[in-house]
Design a protein around this motif. Structure first.
Motif, PDB file in Angstrom:
ATOM      1  N   ARG A   1       0.832  -1.196   0.000  1.00  0.00           N
ATOM      2  CA  ARG A   1       0.000   0.000   0.000  1.00  0.00           C
ATOM      3  C   ARG A   1       0.874   1.256   0.000  1.00  0.00           C
ATOM      4  O   ARG A   1       0.650   2.187  -0.762  1.00  0.00           O
ATOM      5  N   SER A   2       1.880   1.263   0.879  1.00  0.00           N
ATOM      6  CA  SER A   2       2.758   2.442   0.954  1.00  0.00           C
ATOM      7  C   SER A   2       3.474   2.702  -0.369  1.00  0.00           C
ATOM      8  O   SER A   2       3.628   3.847  -0.785  1.00  0.00           O
ATOM      9  N   LEU A   3       3.924   1.636  -1.013  1.00  0.00           N
ATOM     10  CA  LEU A   3       4.664   1.813  -2.273  1.00  0.00           C
ATOM     11  C   LEU A   3       3.775   2.492  -3.308  1.00  0.00           C
ATOM     12  O   LEU A   3       4.237   3.337  -4.082  1.00  0.00           O
ATOM     13  N   ASP A   4       2.517   2.137  -3.329  1.00  0.00           N
ATOM     14  CA  ASP A   4       1.573   2.798  -4.235  1.00  0.00           C
ATOM     15  C   ASP A   4       1.427   4.272  -3.903  1.00  0.00           C
ATOM     16  O   ASP A   4       1.473   5.132  -4.778  1.00  0.00           O
ATOM     17  N   VAL A   5       1.244   4.558  -2.617  1.00  0.00           N
ATOM     18  CA  VAL A   5       0.990   5.930  -2.187  1.00  0.00           C
ATOM     19  C   VAL A   5       2.200   6.820  -2.460  1.00  0.00           C
ATOM     20  O   VAL A   5       2.072   7.945  -2.939  1.00  0.00           O
ATOM     21  N   PHE A   6       3.393   6.306  -2.142  1.00  0.00           N
ATOM     22  CA  PHE A   6       4.597   7.144  -2.246  1.00  0.00           C
ATOM     23  C   PHE A   6       5.048   7.351  -3.691  1.00  0.00           C
ATOM     24  O   PHE A   6       5.892   8.187  -3.955  1.00  0.00           O
ATOM     25  N   ASN A   7       4.533   6.560  -4.605  1.00  0.00           N
ATOM     26  CA  ASN A   7       4.971   6.687  -5.998  1.00  0.00           C
ATOM     27  C   ASN A   7       3.787   7.032  -6.897  1.00  0.00           C
ATOM     28  O   ASN A   7       3.392   6.249  -7.754  1.00  0.00           O
ATOM     29  N   GLU A   8       3.210   8.215  -6.718  1.00  0.00           N
ATOM     30  CA  GLU A   8       2.030   8.553  -7.519  1.00  0.00           C
ATOM     31  C   GLU A   8       2.398   8.795  -8.971  1.00  0.00           C
ATOM     32  O   GLU A   8       3.367   9.476  -9.277  1.00  0.00           O
TER      33      GLU A   8
ATOM     34  N   MET B   1       8.925   1.496 -12.829  1.00  0.00           N
ATOM     35  CA  MET B   1       9.221   1.397 -11.395  1.00  0.00           C
ATOM     36  C   MET B   1       8.230   0.449 -10.715  1.00  0.00           C
ATOM     37  O   MET B   1       8.620  -0.446  -9.959  1.00  0.00           O
ATOM     38  N   MET B   2       6.939   0.621 -11.003  1.00  0.00           N
ATOM     39  CA  MET B   2       5.928  -0.193 -10.334  1.00  0.00           C
ATOM     40  C   MET B   2       5.975  -1.647 -10.806  1.00  0.00           C
ATOM     41  O   MET B   2       5.690  -2.564 -10.036  1.00  0.00           O
ATOM     42  N   TYR B   3       6.346  -1.862 -12.060  1.00  0.00           N
ATOM     43  CA  TYR B   3       6.458  -3.231 -12.583  1.00  0.00           C
ATOM     44  C   TYR B   3       7.362  -4.067 -11.682  1.00  0.00           C
ATOM     45  O   TYR B   3       7.027  -5.187 -11.308  1.00  0.00           O
TER      46      TYR B   3
ATOM     47  N   LEU C   1      14.587  18.477  -0.881  1.00  0.00           N
ATOM     48  CA  LEU C   1      14.608  19.250  -2.125  1.00  0.00           C
ATOM     49  C   LEU C   1      15.553  18.623  -3.145  1.00  0.00           C
ATOM     50  O   LEU C   1      15.258  18.576  -4.348  1.00  0.00           O
ATOM     51  N   PHE C   2      16.679  18.128  -2.671  1.00  0.00           N
ATOM     52  CA  PHE C   2      17.690  17.534  -3.562  1.00  0.00           C
ATOM     53  C   PHE C   2      17.129  16.291  -4.239  1.00  0.00           C
ATOM     54  O   PHE C   2      17.278  16.099  -5.456  1.00  0.00           O
ATOM     55  N   SER C   3      16.484  15.417  -3.448  1.00  0.00           N
ATOM     56  CA  SER C   3      15.962  14.173  -4.027  1.00  0.00           C
ATOM     57  C   SER C   3      14.815  14.473  -4.989  1.00  0.00           C
ATOM     58  O   SER C   3      14.646  13.763  -5.990  1.00  0.00           O
ATOM     59  N   GLN C   4      14.038  15.522  -4.727  1.00  0.00           N
ATOM     60  CA  GLN C   4      12.995  15.894  -5.682  1.00  0.00           C
ATOM     61  C   GLN C   4      13.599  16.409  -6.984  1.00  0.00           C
ATOM     62  O   GLN C   4      13.129  16.072  -8.070  1.00  0.00           O
ATOM     63  N   ALA C   5      14.642  17.218  -6.877  1.00  0.00           N
ATOM     64  CA  ALA C   5      15.269  17.778  -8.080  1.00  0.00           C
ATOM     65  C   ALA C   5      15.935  16.691  -8.916  1.00  0.00           C
ATOM     66  O   ALA C   5      15.956  16.770 -10.144  1.00  0.00           O
ATOM     67  N   ALA C   6      16.471  15.654  -8.253  1.00  0.00           N
ATOM     68  CA  ALA C   6      17.255  14.647  -8.975  1.00  0.00           C
ATOM     69  C   ALA C   6      16.435  13.440  -9.418  1.00  0.00           C
ATOM     70  O   ALA C   6      16.858  12.706 -10.316  1.00  0.00           O
ATOM     71  N   GLY C   7      15.257  13.212  -8.799  1.00  0.00           N
ATOM     72  CA  GLY C   7      14.550  11.951  -9.002  1.00  0.00           C
ATOM     73  C   GLY C   7      13.495  11.965 -10.091  1.00  0.00           C
ATOM     74  O   GLY C   7      13.608  12.697 -11.086  1.00  0.00           O
ATOM     75  N   SER C   8      12.458  11.163  -9.890  1.00  0.00           N
ATOM     76  CA  SER C   8      11.435  10.950 -10.927  1.00  0.00           C
ATOM     77  C   SER C   8      10.708  12.245 -11.283  1.00  0.00           C
ATOM     78  O   SER C   8      10.242  12.412 -12.402  1.00  0.00           O
ATOM     79  N   ARG C   9      10.595  13.162 -10.327  1.00  0.00           N
ATOM     80  CA  ARG C   9       9.896  14.425 -10.590  1.00  0.00           C
ATOM     81  C   ARG C   9      10.826  15.463 -11.208  1.00  0.00           C
ATOM     82  O   ARG C   9      10.391  16.528 -11.625  1.00  0.00           O
ATOM     83  N   GLY C  10      12.107  15.172 -11.187  1.00  0.00           N
ATOM     84  CA  GLY C  10      13.097  16.117 -11.673  1.00  0.00           C
ATOM     85  C   GLY C  10      13.952  15.512 -12.786  1.00  0.00           C
ATOM     86  O   GLY C  10      13.447  15.086 -13.822  1.00  0.00           O
ATOM     87  N   MET C  11      15.259  15.439 -12.514  1.00  0.00           N
ATOM     88  CA  MET C  11      16.227  15.075 -13.545  1.00  0.00           C
ATOM     89  C   MET C  11      15.927  13.750 -14.241  1.00  0.00           C
ATOM     90  O   MET C  11      15.936  13.672 -15.472  1.00  0.00           O
ATOM     91  N   VAL C  12      15.673  12.689 -13.466  1.00  0.00           N
ATOM     92  CA  VAL C  12      15.473  11.379 -14.104  1.00  0.00           C
ATOM     93  C   VAL C  12      14.210  11.378 -14.965  1.00  0.00           C
ATOM     94  O   VAL C  12      14.203  10.850 -16.089  1.00  0.00           O
ATOM     95  N   GLY C  13      13.145  12.016 -14.467  1.00  0.00           N
ATOM     96  CA  GLY C  13      11.924  12.111 -15.260  1.00  0.00           C
ATOM     97  C   GLY C  13      12.157  12.895 -16.546  1.00  0.00           C
ATOM     98  O   GLY C  13      11.677  12.514 -17.621  1.00  0.00           O
ATOM     99  N   GLY C  14      12.909  13.988 -16.465  1.00  0.00           N
ATOM    100  CA  GLY C  14      13.222  14.791 -17.643  1.00  0.00           C
ATOM    101  C   GLY C  14      14.054  14.008 -18.646  1.00  0.00           C
ATOM    102  O   GLY C  14      13.831  14.095 -19.864  1.00  0.00           O
ATOM    103  N   GLN C  15      14.992  13.230 -18.125  1.00  0.00           N
ATOM    104  CA  GLN C  15      15.842  12.410 -18.992  1.00  0.00           C
ATOM    105  C   GLN C  15      14.998  11.385 -19.752  1.00  0.00           C
ATOM    106  O   GLN C  15      15.180  11.163 -20.954  1.00  0.00           O
TER     107      GLN C  15
END
Lengths: 289, 289
Positions: free
Chosen positions: A13-20, A32-34, B137-151
């Motif tokens: 459940r948490s994994l779903d919530v944290f990765n919208e 990621m979800m796969y 803030l760093f993990s948001q900028a670098a992760g799925s919502r930021g750099m990796v998503g943009g890539q």
């Protein structure tokens, strides 16, 4: 084990919530979800929850740590399966991430899972100094001093025939042990236990980790192929250094029994009874896959 | 630009200190340092230092953030260069990481740089709640919502001919912009500036990021091959969507001038004079490589 089942649902459940889905590209979310949903035993989150229940704390306290652990474990499997690493086509009965999507997507899905695990940890609802501690310990367990360093040494060791017991142990302690120990230590931080209990939980985690690995190696020699889902004897065929190879099968079983004993001694030393941690130990040692 | 030179030395010293050889396998250390030491303009750390100097705070306050930024930028280059991604053999005149070592090592060196950047951030000597904020803030900028998503979106866009200006902007804002904005916002957190200054610094970062990208695209059309170190016109040959392609070369230059104006307006709105941030903007816009 009923508790393990309910913990599995809790972390899923948490994994779903944290990765919208809304916050990232669809394809990245899907990749990621796969792999996150591919299941597995969820042992790392379960250890966090076991500590929390042992100290009578709510499971919700461990939601972020449990999700972060599973995300980092999952990223490590995605990257390990890549053609340049183990080149595996199948994992848990399904195509590996790069076979289902493509290599570039698999690399990025792993990168995102790793990065986002820190975003989630940073959201832990706890005093800030404890959150910093949880993040510091986590990055040490997962990084160059822990899992990634162990993975690289494992790769180098595969090319050598003369790996010593000490080297084998050091590789496993970092490659798989560090995250298991982290699960227990993070549980201790979350539950705010006595320093002596925290030390005992960490030591328990170390013995549990070694036991886990020895049992893995034993299963590869005498497990039931249908149950473990991979060919038995693959370690020997790949000329991999294992506990049975270094100690003989009986020697490996003795070493396993010894680690279990040491782990149980640590549980006995806790300020509380810990039947759920004992059950986790039993589960790990007696599992047949 | 003398200051940029001295900041380069500052961050390079930190990178050495934070990545001690003793704590990890030699080969992993070598691969990480190979790419960390490859140089580059160190623009992200320089932006952190520029904010600190603007508010008269010691550079040492930014050592962890500066190192973490450079490590994450470097890991992203290592993974981008992989055969499954851009398949580049040369970066900054030297073999790319996977050509110098091997693919598996390059994947792991990237993973370690990313993970260790959080270990270093967690060591920032600041009130804990600020450290948590810097990490979140760093993990948001670098992760799925930021750099990796943009890539990932950039990868998908390369296969399409109908990329809109809006999509192009959204890709760059995440792929390269997010870390630049983070450098400025982290500087604001470290220097403990007024909320209105923090907002202006972030907005400055956004315009700077877009200007950076437009200038990159313009250089690919009319730059000096010998200076930028790669073939001019490669974007057009790869049928890549760029600002000049969507707006024409003159239109792109106008858009660049507009972003510079907007960035300068943000600097003017600060509660202090900011000649170093102005110099960074000039450097980025007037650079010829």
């Amino acid at each position: 084990m009923k508790t393990l089942q309910s913990w599995k649902h809790e972390v899923e459940r948490s994994l779903d919530v944290f990765n919208e889905r809304e916050s990232m590209p669809d394809r990245l979310h899907d990749a990621m979800m796969y792999s996150l949903e591919a299941g597995g035993k969820r042992i790392r989150p379960a250890l966090v929850y076991a500590v929390l229940e042992t100290y009578d704390r709510p499971l919700s306290l461990g939601a972020e740590v449990a999700a972060a652990l599973e995300m980092v474990h999952t990223y490590s499997l995605i990257h390990d399966d890549l053609p340049a690493m183990d080149d595996d086509d199948v994992r848990r009965g399904r195509p590996t991430n790069h076979r289902q999507f493509d290599e570039a997507t698999a690399i990025l899905a792993g990168d995102a899972l790793l990065t986002d695990s820190f975003r989630i940890l940073a959201e832990t609802k706890l005093e800030a100094h404890k959150v910093v501690e949880l993040i510091g310990l986590f990055s040490q367990a997962a990084g160059s001093r822990g899992m990634v360093g162990g993975q690289l040494d494992d790769m180098l060791a595969e090319k050598r025939a003369d790996v010593s017991l000490e080297t084998l142990q050091s590789i496993h302690e970092r490659k798989t042990g560090a995250l298991l120990v982290y699960a227990l230590e993070a549980g201790a931080v979350l539950a705010d236990v006595l320093p002596s209990d925290r030390a005992a939980l960490k030591a328990f985690g170390r013995h549990l980790g070694i036991a886990f690995q020895i049992q893995d190696d034993i299963l590869d020699v005498e497990g039931d192929e249908a149950v473990i889902g991979k060919r038995v004897g693959s370690d020997e065929q790949n000329d991999k250094t294992t506990y049975p190879k270094l100690l003989g099968l009986d020697g490996a079983k003795l070493a396993l029994a010894r680690e279990v004993e040491l782990a149980e001694a640590e549980l006995t030393s806790l300020s509380v009874k810990a039947p759920l941690l004992q059950a986790m130990l039993d589960f790990i040692v007696k599992r047949n896959h």
